[in-house]
Design a protein around this motif. Structure first.
Motif, PDB file in Angstrom:
ATOM      1  N   ILE A  79       0.834  -1.204   0.000  1.00 18.72           N
ATOM      2  CA  ILE A  79       0.000   0.000   0.000  1.00 18.72           C
ATOM      3  C   ILE A  79       0.866   1.249   0.000  1.00 18.72           C
ATOM      4  CG2 ILE A  79      -1.651   1.348   1.361  1.00 18.72           C
ATOM      5  CD1 ILE A  79      -2.895  -1.332   2.206  1.00 18.72           C
ATOM      6  N   ILE A  80       1.874   1.286   0.862  1.00 24.20           N
ATOM      7  CA  ILE A  80       2.754   2.460   0.923  1.00 24.20           C
ATOM      8  C   ILE A  80       3.496   2.634  -0.392  1.00 24.20           C
ATOM      9  CG2 ILE A  80       4.815   3.416   2.040  1.00 24.20           C
ATOM     10  CD1 ILE A  80       3.778   2.169   4.652  1.00 24.20           C
ATOM     11  N   ALA A  81       4.001   1.546  -0.963  1.00 27.37           N
ATOM     12  CA  ALA A  81       4.721   1.638  -2.241  1.00 27.37           C
ATOM     13  C   ALA A  81       3.807   2.140  -3.344  1.00 27.37           C
ATOM     14  CB  ALA A  81       5.306   0.277  -2.612  1.00 27.37           C
ATOM     15  N   PHE A  82       2.551   1.686  -3.355  1.00 24.63           N
ATOM     16  CA  PHE A  82       1.608   2.138  -4.380  1.00 24.63           C
ATOM     17  C   PHE A  82       1.314   3.628  -4.232  1.00 24.63           C
ATOM     18  CE2 PHE A  82      -2.759   2.817  -5.930  1.00 24.63           C
ATOM     19  CZ  PHE A  82      -2.561   2.483  -7.256  1.00 24.63           C
ATOM     20  N   VAL A  83       1.096   4.085  -3.006  1.00 26.41           N
ATOM     21  CA  VAL A  83       0.816   5.508  -2.786  1.00 26.41           C
ATOM     22  C   VAL A  83       2.026   6.355  -3.172  1.00 26.41           C
ATOM     23  CG1 VAL A  83       0.331   7.239  -1.005  1.00 26.41           C
ATOM     24  CG2 VAL A  83      -0.947   5.111  -1.051  1.00 26.41           C
ATOM     25  N   VAL A  84       3.223   5.919  -2.823  1.00 29.84           N
ATOM     26  CA  VAL A  84       4.429   6.653  -3.218  1.00 29.84           C
ATOM     27  C   VAL A  84       4.554   6.681  -4.735  1.00 29.84           C
ATOM     28  CG1 VAL A  84       6.961   6.613  -3.156  1.00 29.84           C
ATOM     29  CG2 VAL A  84       5.663   6.280  -1.068  1.00 29.84           C
ATOM     30  N   PHE A  85       4.251   5.564  -5.399  1.00 30.24           N
ATOM     31  CA  PHE A  85       4.287   5.504  -6.860  1.00 30.24           C
ATOM     32  C   PHE A  85       3.332   6.533  -7.462  1.00 30.24           C
ATOM     33  CE2 PHE A  85       2.129   3.775 -10.640  1.00 30.24           C
ATOM     34  CZ  PHE A  85       3.182   3.807 -11.528  1.00 30.24           C
ATOM     35  N   ILE A  86       2.103   6.583  -6.953  1.00 34.96           N
ATOM     36  CA  ILE A  86       1.121   7.547  -7.451  1.00 34.96           C
ATOM     37  C   ILE A  86       1.600   8.970  -7.185  1.00 34.96           C
ATOM     38  CG2 ILE A  86      -1.244   8.409  -7.148  1.00 34.96           C
ATOM     39  CD1 ILE A  86      -1.064   5.748  -8.650  1.00 34.96           C
ATOM     40  N   PHE A  87       2.134   9.208  -6.005  1.00 39.37           N
ATOM     41  CA  PHE A  87       2.632  10.540  -5.643  1.00 39.37           C
ATOM     42  C   PHE A  87       3.752  10.978  -6.583  1.00 39.37           C
ATOM     43  CE2 PHE A  87       5.319  13.295  -2.906  1.00 39.37           C
ATOM     44  CZ  PHE A  87       4.407  14.314  -2.706  1.00 39.37           C
ATOM     45  N   VAL A  88       4.712  10.106  -6.842  1.00 41.29           N
ATOM     46  CA  VAL A  88       5.829  10.433  -7.738  1.00 41.29           C
ATOM     47  C   VAL A  88       5.317  10.654  -9.162  1.00 41.29           C
ATOM     48  CG1 VAL A  88       7.924   9.485  -8.807  1.00 41.29           C
ATOM     49  CG2 VAL A  88       7.592   9.327  -6.341  1.00 41.29           C
TER      50      VAL A  88
END
Length: 127
Positions: A78-87
């Motif tokens: 979940i954290i990796a996905f949110v960071v991916f979307i943010f970037v």
């Protein structure tokens, strides 16, 4: 040395990093709560257990808490996905800003201005 330390701390990068760490730790707490209180019970309904963290494999006197490991994997994803979307959003905004800068016509250099004036003067002399 104290002066150098003050300059180091006053830099924007250090402050940005500190803010990022604080927000990141708060976000991690939110994701952990999301996984523990919402996602794991949903998964547990399908597996027949409500709490995944109770999943334990016992071999002899050793206990392997693979349920906690599954929790950690879900948190990470979940954290990796949110960071991916943010970037991805930041890159999109940055790319848009770069396109806007490229679209603006560049002002001619001083040399180009002088050459233009020379060409205009030569044209006047030819008439």
């Amino acid at each position: 040395m104290l002066k150098e330390f003050k300059e180091f701390i006053a830099r924007g990068n250090v402050v940005d990093l500190a803010v990022g760490m604080i927000v990141g730790s708060a976000f991690t707490a939110i994701v952990t709560s999301l996984v523990s209180n919402i996602i794991n019970p949903l998964i547990g309904m399908f597996l027949g257990q409500i709490n995944l963290s109770n999943l334990v494999l016992k071999i002899g006197s050793a206990e392997f808490k693979y349920g906690d490991f599954i929790d950690s994997i879900i948190n990470f994803l979940i954290i990796a996905f949110v960071v991916f979307i943010f970037v991805k959003i930041i890159n999109k905004v940055t790319l848009k800003n770069k396109k806007d800068e490229e679209a603006a016509p560049a002002e001619p250099s001083q040399t180009d201005k002088y050459l233009g004036e020379i060409v205009d003067l030569l044209k006047k002399d030819d008439k």
